[in-house]
Design an enzyme around this catalytic site. Sequence first.
Site, PDB file in Angstrom:
ATOM      1  N   GLY A  12      66.304  -2.568  32.993  1.00 39.06           N
ATOM      2  CA  GLY A  12      66.021  -1.373  33.773  1.00 39.06           C
ATOM      3  C   GLY A  12      67.161  -0.403  33.945  1.00 39.06           C
ATOM      4  N   ASN A  14      67.728   2.191  32.117  1.00 41.51           N
ATOM      5  CA  ASN A  14      67.156   3.540  31.973  1.00 41.51           C
ATOM      6  C   ASN A  14      66.383   3.934  33.225  1.00 41.51           C
ATOM      7  OD1 ASN A  14      67.519   4.927  29.188  1.00 41.51           O
ATOM      8  ND2 ASN A  14      67.263   2.766  28.705  1.00 41.51           N
ATOM      9  N   LEU A  91      58.388  -3.111  26.106  1.00 36.89           N
ATOM     10  CA  LEU A  91      58.175  -3.768  24.807  1.00 36.89           C
ATOM     11  C   LEU A  91      56.724  -4.193  24.626  1.00 36.89           C
ATOM     12  CD1 LEU A  91      61.448  -5.877  24.725  1.00 36.89           C
ATOM     13  CD2 LEU A  91      60.992  -3.627  23.701  1.00 36.89           C
ATOM     14  N   ILE A  94      51.327   0.234  23.257  1.00 40.07           N
ATOM     15  CA  ILE A  94      50.527   1.018  24.213  1.00 40.07           C
ATOM     16  C   ILE A  94      49.086   1.087  23.720  1.00 40.07           C
ATOM     17  CG2 ILE A  94      50.270   3.244  25.359  1.00 40.07           C
ATOM     18  CD1 ILE A  94      52.767   1.565  26.122  1.00 40.07           C
ATOM     19  N   ASN A 108      58.840   8.181  25.527  1.00 42.70           N
ATOM     20  CA  ASN A 108      59.539   6.934  25.235  1.00 42.70           C
ATOM     21  C   ASN A 108      60.987   7.237  24.868  1.00 42.70           C
ATOM     22  OD1 ASN A 108      59.713   4.034  24.556  1.00 42.70           O
ATOM     23  ND2 ASN A 108      59.885   4.740  22.430  1.00 42.70           N
ATOM     24  N   HIS A 110      63.996   5.803  22.568  1.00 47.28           N
ATOM     25  CA  HIS A 110      64.261   4.868  21.463  1.00 47.28           C
ATOM     26  C   HIS A 110      65.745   4.935  21.123  1.00 47.28           C
ATOM     27  CE1 HIS A 110      63.396   2.400  17.971  1.00 47.28           C
ATOM     28  NE2 HIS A 110      64.181   3.204  17.281  1.00 47.28           N
ATOM     29  N   ASP A 151      56.689   5.080  17.377  1.00 48.69           N
ATOM     30  CA  ASP A 151      57.885   5.965  17.337  1.00 48.69           C
ATOM     31  C   ASP A 151      57.646   7.195  16.471  1.00 48.69           C
ATOM     32  OD1 ASP A 151      59.922   2.973  17.105  1.00 48.69           O
ATOM     33  OD2 ASP A 151      59.177   4.032  18.885  1.00 48.69           O
TER      34      ASP A 151
HETATM   35  C1  GRF Z   1      67.246   0.185  25.733  1.00 48.02           C
HETATM   36  O1  GRF Z   1      68.157  -0.078  24.700  1.00 48.02           O
HETATM   37  C2  GRF Z   1      66.236   1.171  25.256  1.00 48.02           C
HETATM   38  O2  GRF Z   1      66.711   2.115  24.341  1.00 48.02           O
HETATM   39  C3  GRF Z   1      65.270   0.302  24.545  1.00 48.02           C
HETATM   40  O3  GRF Z   1      65.213  -0.903  25.306  1.00 48.02           O
HETATM   41  C4  GRF Z   1      66.388  -1.028  26.054  1.00 48.02           C
HETATM   42  C5  GRF Z   1      65.978  -1.032  27.506  1.00 48.02           C
HETATM   43  O4  GRF Z   1      67.044  -1.125  28.302  1.00 48.02           O
HETATM   44  N1  GRF Z   1      63.981   0.938  24.481  1.00 48.02           N
HETATM   45  P1  GRF Z   1      66.834  -1.041  29.894  1.00 48.02           P
HETATM   46  O5  GRF Z   1      65.727  -2.006  30.283  1.00 48.02           O
HETATM   47  O6  GRF Z   1      66.460   0.380  30.227  1.00 48.02           O
HETATM   48  O7  GRF Z   1      68.170  -1.435  30.436  1.00 48.02           O
END
Ligand code: GRF
Length: 209
Positions: A12, A14, A91, A94, A108, A110, A151
């Site tokens: 988490g 992000n 992960l 969708i 999203n 990536h 993607d």
């Molecule tokens: C990140 O590397 C993001 O780019 C990818 O999965 C990872 C998630 O990290 N989609 P977090 O859960 O946000 O720390």
Amino acid sequence: MLRVVVCVSGGGTNLQAIIDGVQNKTIQNTAIVGVISNNRNAYALTRAEENGIPNCCVSPRDYADRADFNTALLQAVKHYEPDLVVLAGFLVAIPQEMIQEYRDRIINIHPSLIPSFCGKGFYGLKVHEAALARGVKVTGATVHYVDEGLDTGRIIAQKAVEILPEDTPEVLQRRVMEQAEWIILPRAINEIASRQSTEPGSGTNTNKR
Ligand code: GRF
């Protein structure tokens, strides 16, 4: 006010960048109204709890088959009545019905410069392992709309990050997060929110409130 639901599966970071952005007002006109994870152990759920954000887990393990899970996931999203769904390290494939319901309202993050190192099998550390194996000197991150492909949706933002000679996948992943993901994802949400506030009739949430 842009109502945002964030879908997560892991640490988490992000999500935390979005939470921090709303709190320090680099993300305006936005409320995180819900966090959904497919993984009950995701630390992202702890981050939601610590910040008073409603959250839930919709785990495939709790459903007889993928169709039942897909239905439950869509219902969980609809419950929060979002204007925008943000996939932040989510992960899960969708469901098509969710993409149709939230057409052009799912984004999203990536961890590469799409179209490099994306698509089936490219997630998490695997993306950075592939970049290092190929020997590219620059990588980065991409924010894009989610469509029926993997993607393949319209690109919203990208930010490049240098690869250094001694990089391991873990070191590179962290640099891409710090120098790209945690910057362009909040920025993209802020831009979408500012468009909603300047085009009042454009409320992206078709649900009546
Ligand atoms: C990140 O590397 C993001 O780019 C990818 O999965 C990872 C998630 O990290 N989609 P977090 O859960 O946000 O720390």
